[in-house]
Design a protein around this motif. Sequence first.
Motif, short mmCIF file in Angstrom:
data_model
loop_
_atom_site.label_atom_id
_atom_site.label_comp_id
_atom_site.label_asym_id
_atom_site.label_seq_id
_atom_site.Cartn_x
_atom_site.Cartn_y
_atom_site.Cartn_z
N ALA A 196 -6.79 5.19 -4.32
CA ALA A 196 -6.16 6.50 -4.12
C ALA A 196 -6.21 7.34 -5.38
CB ALA A 196 -4.71 6.31 -3.66
N LEU A 197 -6.29 6.69 -6.53
CA LEU A 197 -6.35 7.40 -7.81
C LEU A 197 -7.78 7.71 -8.24
CD1 LEU A 197 -3.59 5.43 -9.76
CD2 LEU A 197 -3.45 7.79 -8.94
N GLY A 198 -8.73 7.42 -7.38
CA GLY A 198 -10.11 7.77 -7.68
C GLY A 198 -11.04 6.61 -7.93
N PRO A 205 0.06 19.53 -2.25
CA PRO A 205 -0.86 20.14 -3.22
C PRO A 205 -0.10 20.56 -4.47
CG PRO A 205 -1.22 21.03 -1.01
CD PRO A 205 0.02 20.20 -0.93
N GLY A 206 -0.71 20.32 -5.61
CA GLY A 206 -0.12 20.72 -6.87
C GLY A 206 0.81 19.69 -7.49
N LEU A 207 1.15 18.63 -6.75
CA LEU A 207 2.03 17.59 -7.28
C LEU A 207 1.16 16.44 -7.80
CD1 LEU A 207 5.06 16.81 -7.57
CD2 LEU A 207 4.81 15.53 -5.43
N SER A 208 1.37 16.06 -9.05
CA SER A 208 0.56 15.00 -9.64
C SER A 208 0.90 13.65 -9.01
CB SER A 208 0.78 14.92 -11.14
OG SER A 208 2.05 14.33 -11.43
N PRO A 209 -0.03 12.68 -9.07
CA PRO A 209 0.27 11.35 -8.54
C PRO A 209 1.53 10.73 -9.13
CG PRO A 209 -2.08 11.56 -8.93
CD PRO A 209 -1.43 12.79 -9.50
N LEU A 210 1.70 10.83 -10.46
CA LEU A 210 2.88 10.22 -11.08
C LEU A 210 4.17 10.91 -10.66
CD1 LEU A 210 1.70 9.39 -14.71
CD2 LEU A 210 2.27 7.79 -12.88
N ASP A 211 4.14 12.22 -10.56
CA ASP A 211 5.35 12.93 -10.13
C ASP A 211 5.68 12.56 -8.68
OD1 ASP A 211 5.84 14.16 -12.54
OD2 ASP A 211 4.78 16.01 -12.02
N ALA A 212 4.67 12.41 -7.86
CA ALA A 212 4.90 12.03 -6.46
C ALA A 212 5.52 10.62 -6.38
CB ALA A 212 3.60 12.08 -5.67
N LEU A 213 5.00 9.71 -7.18
CA LEU A 213 5.51 8.35 -7.18
C LEU A 213 6.92 8.28 -7.77
CD1 LEU A 213 2.23 6.56 -8.26
CD2 LEU A 213 3.42 6.24 -6.07
N HIS A 214 7.17 9.08 -8.79
CA HIS A 214 8.51 9.13 -9.39
C HIS A 214 9.52 9.64 -8.36
CE1 HIS A 214 11.22 10.70 -12.89
NE2 HIS A 214 11.75 9.67 -12.27
N GLY A 250 0.80 -1.22 0.00
CA GLY A 250 0.00 0.00 0.00
C GLY A 250 0.83 1.27 0.00
N GLU A 251 2.16 1.14 -0.16
CA GLU A 251 3.02 2.32 -0.10
C GLU A 251 2.70 3.31 -1.21
OE1 GLU A 251 7.54 2.71 1.14
OE2 GLU A 251 7.35 1.80 -0.85
N ALA A 252 2.48 2.82 -2.42
CA ALA A 252 2.16 3.72 -3.53
C ALA A 252 0.88 4.51 -3.24
CB ALA A 252 2.02 2.92 -4.83
N ALA A 253 -0.10 3.84 -2.67
CA ALA A 253 -1.35 4.53 -2.33
C ALA A 253 -1.11 5.62 -1.28
CB ALA A 253 -2.38 3.52 -1.81
N ARG A 254 -0.25 5.32 -0.31
CA ARG A 254 0.04 6.32 0.73
C ARG A 254 0.79 7.52 0.14
NH1 ARG A 254 1.06 1.47 3.53
NH2 ARG A 254 3.33 1.63 3.27
N VAL A 255 1.68 7.25 -0.80
CA VAL A 255 2.41 8.35 -1.45
C VAL A 255 1.44 9.25 -2.20
CG1 VAL A 255 4.07 8.90 -3.28
CG2 VAL A 255 4.59 7.10 -1.62
N VAL A 256 0.53 8.67 -2.93
CA VAL A 256 -0.44 9.45 -3.70
C VAL A 256 -1.36 10.24 -2.76
CG1 VAL A 256 -2.46 9.29 -5.22
CG2 VAL A 256 -0.39 8.00 -5.74
#
Length: 208
Positions: free
Chosen positions: A147-149, A85-94, A74-80
């Motif tokens: 987490a992505l909707g 604010p203003g940081l996209s999910p992919l940029d946060a994961l990257h 679930g780490e990716a979900a927690r990161v997202v």
Amino acid sequence: MSGDEAGGGLRERKKRQTYQAISDAAIALFLAKGFGPVSVAEIAAAAGISKPTLFRYFPAKEDLVLHRLADHEGEAARVVAGRPPGLSPLDALHRHFLAGLDRYEPVTGVNDEPEVLALHRLLYGTPSLVARLHTFQGRSELALAEALGGGLRGRLAAGQIIAVQRILAEDSWRRIAAGESAAHVRPGAAEAAGIAFGQLKDGLEPNS
């Protein structure tokens, strides 16, 4: 803090310590003898507990190994969910993946400590553990999808992201297993992550 709260905290710490002690005993046996030849009874004896007690902590033999990855489920979900604010999910994961590379976290595949390499060989060389790993990744994928909707779009995006993270980690691990050092692999792994997340961004973010 009340007595009940203190007691609950102590019980939780003891539970975590027991989890770790059982897993440590199991991993030592698996690395010495292989996964298949080691029985649950042998592990319980090494940990100084009964088989029923072991199964209360670890419902399946494979969980004794996958326990090492439990903190990352679930780490990716927690990161997202926790991104600024203003940081996209992919940029946060990257960013999170690159930070893991900088710390040489085993989950990124870029780690050449002997015990980590031995554990990876055990994991990827044992079919039942690989199958259990897929179950673990499936749960992480479902959490990320939420987490992505949620919905079909969330599931499709999560499936692609988790697959990319898996492929990046496996590629790095295989290079290290073939003899390259983690320090030598890390720059290429970071570059590969940039390519991979760039492809995801081109494919996913225009409609996100």
